[in-house]
Enzyme design. Structure first.
Site, mmCIF file in Angstrom:
data_model
loop_
_atom_site.group_PDB
_atom_site.id
_atom_site.type_symbol
_atom_site.label_atom_id
_atom_site.label_comp_id
_atom_site.label_asym_id
_atom_site.label_seq_id
_atom_site.Cartn_x
_atom_site.Cartn_y
_atom_site.Cartn_z
ATOM 1 N N TYR A 131 13.466 -0.174 5.048
ATOM 2 C CA TYR A 131 13.961 -0.563 3.726
ATOM 3 C C TYR A 131 15.458 -0.347 3.579
ATOM 4 O O TYR A 131 16.113 -1.023 2.801
ATOM 5 C CB TYR A 131 13.243 0.247 2.638
ATOM 6 N N LYS A 189 2.930 4.630 14.294
ATOM 7 C CA LYS A 189 2.684 3.630 15.342
ATOM 8 C C LYS A 189 3.340 4.158 16.615
ATOM 9 O O LYS A 189 4.219 3.529 17.211
ATOM 10 C CB LYS A 189 3.267 2.265 14.897
ATOM 11 N N ASP A 221 -2.523 0.628 12.473
ATOM 12 C CA ASP A 221 -3.486 -0.477 12.489
ATOM 13 C C ASP A 221 -4.905 0.057 12.338
ATOM 14 O O ASP A 221 -5.726 -0.480 11.583
ATOM 15 C CB ASP A 221 -3.328 -1.343 13.752
ATOM 16 N N ASP A 245 3.950 1.425 1.956
ATOM 17 C CA ASP A 245 3.933 0.286 1.031
ATOM 18 C C ASP A 245 2.666 -0.536 1.249
ATOM 19 O O ASP A 245 1.941 -0.865 0.311
ATOM 20 C CB ASP A 245 5.182 -0.568 1.269
ATOM 21 N N ASP A 249 -1.147 -0.561 -1.136
ATOM 22 C CA ASP A 249 -1.748 -1.750 -1.763
ATOM 23 C C ASP A 249 -3.195 -1.911 -1.299
ATOM 24 O O ASP A 249 -4.088 -2.226 -2.087
ATOM 25 C CB ASP A 249 -0.978 -3.032 -1.393
HETATM 26 C C1 IPM Z 1 6.259 -0.866 -4.190
HETATM 27 C C2 IPM Z 1 6.803 -2.259 -4.244
HETATM 28 C C3 IPM Z 1 8.256 -2.252 -3.809
HETATM 29 C C4 IPM Z 1 8.311 -1.636 -2.426
HETATM 30 C C5 IPM Z 1 8.940 -3.639 -3.836
HETATM 31 C C6 IPM Z 1 8.870 -4.264 -5.188
HETATM 32 C C7 IPM Z 1 10.354 -3.577 -3.330
HETATM 33 O O1 IPM Z 1 6.042 -3.111 -3.446
HETATM 34 O O2 IPM Z 1 6.779 0.003 -4.924
HETATM 35 O O3 IPM Z 1 5.315 -0.629 -3.441
HETATM 36 O O4 IPM Z 1 8.119 -2.344 -1.433
HETATM 37 O O5 IPM Z 1 8.549 -0.437 -2.333
HETATM 38 MG MG MG Z 2 4.335 -2.204 -2.603
#
Ligand code: IPM
Ligand code: MG
Length: 358
Positions: A131, A189, A221, A245, A249
């Site tokens: 990032y 990884k 993975d 990240d 999700d």
């Molecule tokens: C999160 C989001 C952010 C990230 C994006 C919006 C840049 O997906 O907070 O997980 O990747 O950190």
């Molecule tokens: Mg995210």
């Protein structure tokens, strides 16, 4: 954000606290506002950062939208505001608790029998790695000896220092040590990446200082697979920025919806609290977004930012009660949810706010 603030106001009333809240722009709206003012367009105006620094805690909503979705080099993007505020406030550690509400078991795409005993804290490194590494994009050197031949060249550099890794891994072990039977799973990884090899070595070194905490390594993975095959095995999961990240999700779907996942970003000074989800442009303006991750972020703000544990418990309990009473936003409804129990964003916020009590 409006629903989060509504719940914060209800907490203030119930607990006799006057929160001094001010609003500041970040992301797309900040780009528009700075540009309209004839200033250099930016997703993180100086006054926003200064106000954040001067505050006891920051509550953040979501920053993006198709209007600002550009890949033009040099054009500001909303996400830059988010990354910059994380970096500027020194928010090295991001906590994403994955909590299963029994009432929502049917909302998860996973079979309910896989969700028994699930509960984990994802500890994501937040200010390093891909990032924040150097980026480059240029025309390739014609005829250069690169796989795929000439054309546009691009690179994103992944960098980590020992210190950056150690502080987040140590945080994960400290959390696990406070829980009886806590386990730390360090995700990397290491079979491919140099950063991951260092990560793993440090995880082992730090882990050795915590004999009461069980720990294991897992390749990312495999972890992606284990999160859906056997999610109950995780307790504290610690990993680098990009992996965290993606995995958070994925893990959110255990709860039924990304709209349920709150987060706390902590570090050197003022901490920041935001839902793990983004701005959901596909449903923007329809009044159906699930405000619970934002509201649960208010809970985390009270707990980690203001050390108001009782108030944080009240927020968590109110959310649980709303769900137990059968109220749903559309993303967490299932086929058995009666149509009159599917609420819009504002009505959901109202239901939580009216259940805040001491
Ligand atoms: C999160 C989001 C952010 C990230 C994006 C919006 C840049 O997906 O907070 O997980 O990747 O950190
Ligand atoms: Mg995210």
């Amino acid at each position: 954000m409006a629903e989060g603030k509504k719940v914060l106001a209800a907490v203030g009333e119930a607990f006799g606290v006057a929160f001094d809240c001010t609003d500041h722009l970040i992301g797309g709206c900040a780009i528009d506002a700075t540009r309209a003012a004839g200033r250099e367009a930016t997703a993180l105006p100086d006054e926003t950062l200064a106000a954040a620094r001067a505050s006891d805690a920051v509550l953040l909503a979501a920053v993006g939208g198709p209007k600002w979705d550009t890949t033009e080099p040099g054009e500001p993007r909303p996400e830059q505001g988010l990354l910059a505020i994380r970096k500027q406030l020194g928010l090295h550690i991001n906590l994403r608790p994955v909590h299963i509400y029994p009432a929502l078991a049917a909302a998860s795409p996973l079979r309910p029998d896989l969700l028994g005993g699930v509960g984990m804290l994802i500890v994501r490194e937040l200010t390093g790695g891909l990032y924040f590494g150097e980026r480059e994009r240029r025309d390739g050197v014609p005829g250069a000896a690169m796989d795929g031949g000439p054309g546009i060249y691009c690179s994103d550099k992944c960098e980590y220092t020992e210190g950056e890794i150690e502080r987040v891994v140590r945080y994960a072990y400290d959390v696990a040590a406070r829980h009886d039977g806590g386990r730390v799973t360090s995700v990397d990884k290491a079979n491919v990446l140099e950063c991951s090899r260092l990560w793993r070595a440090i995880a082992h070194r730090v882990g050795a200082e915590y004999p009461s905490v069980a720990s294991n390594d897992m390749l990312v993975d495999n972890c992606a697979m284990q999160l859906v095959a056997n999610p109950g095995q995780f307790d504290v999961l610690v990993t680098e920025n990009t992996f965290g990240d993606i995995l958070s999700d994925e893990a959110s779907m255990l709860t039924g919806s990304l709209g349920m996942l709150a987060s706390a970003s902590i570090g050197e000074g003022t901490a920041l609290f935001e839902p793990s989800h983004g701005s959901a442009p596909d449903i923007a303006g329809r009044g159906i977004a699930n405000p619970l991750a934002q509201i649960l972020s208010v809970g985390m703000l009270l707990r980690y930012g203001l050390q108001m544990d009782d108030a944080a418990d009240a927020v968590d309990a109110a959310v649980e009660a709303v769900l137990d009473d059968g109220w749903r936003t559309v993303d967490i409804a299932d086929e058995d949810t009666p149509a009159d129990h599917i609420l819009g964003t504002v009505a959901m916020g109202d239901e939580v706010a009216r259940r805040i009590g001491r």
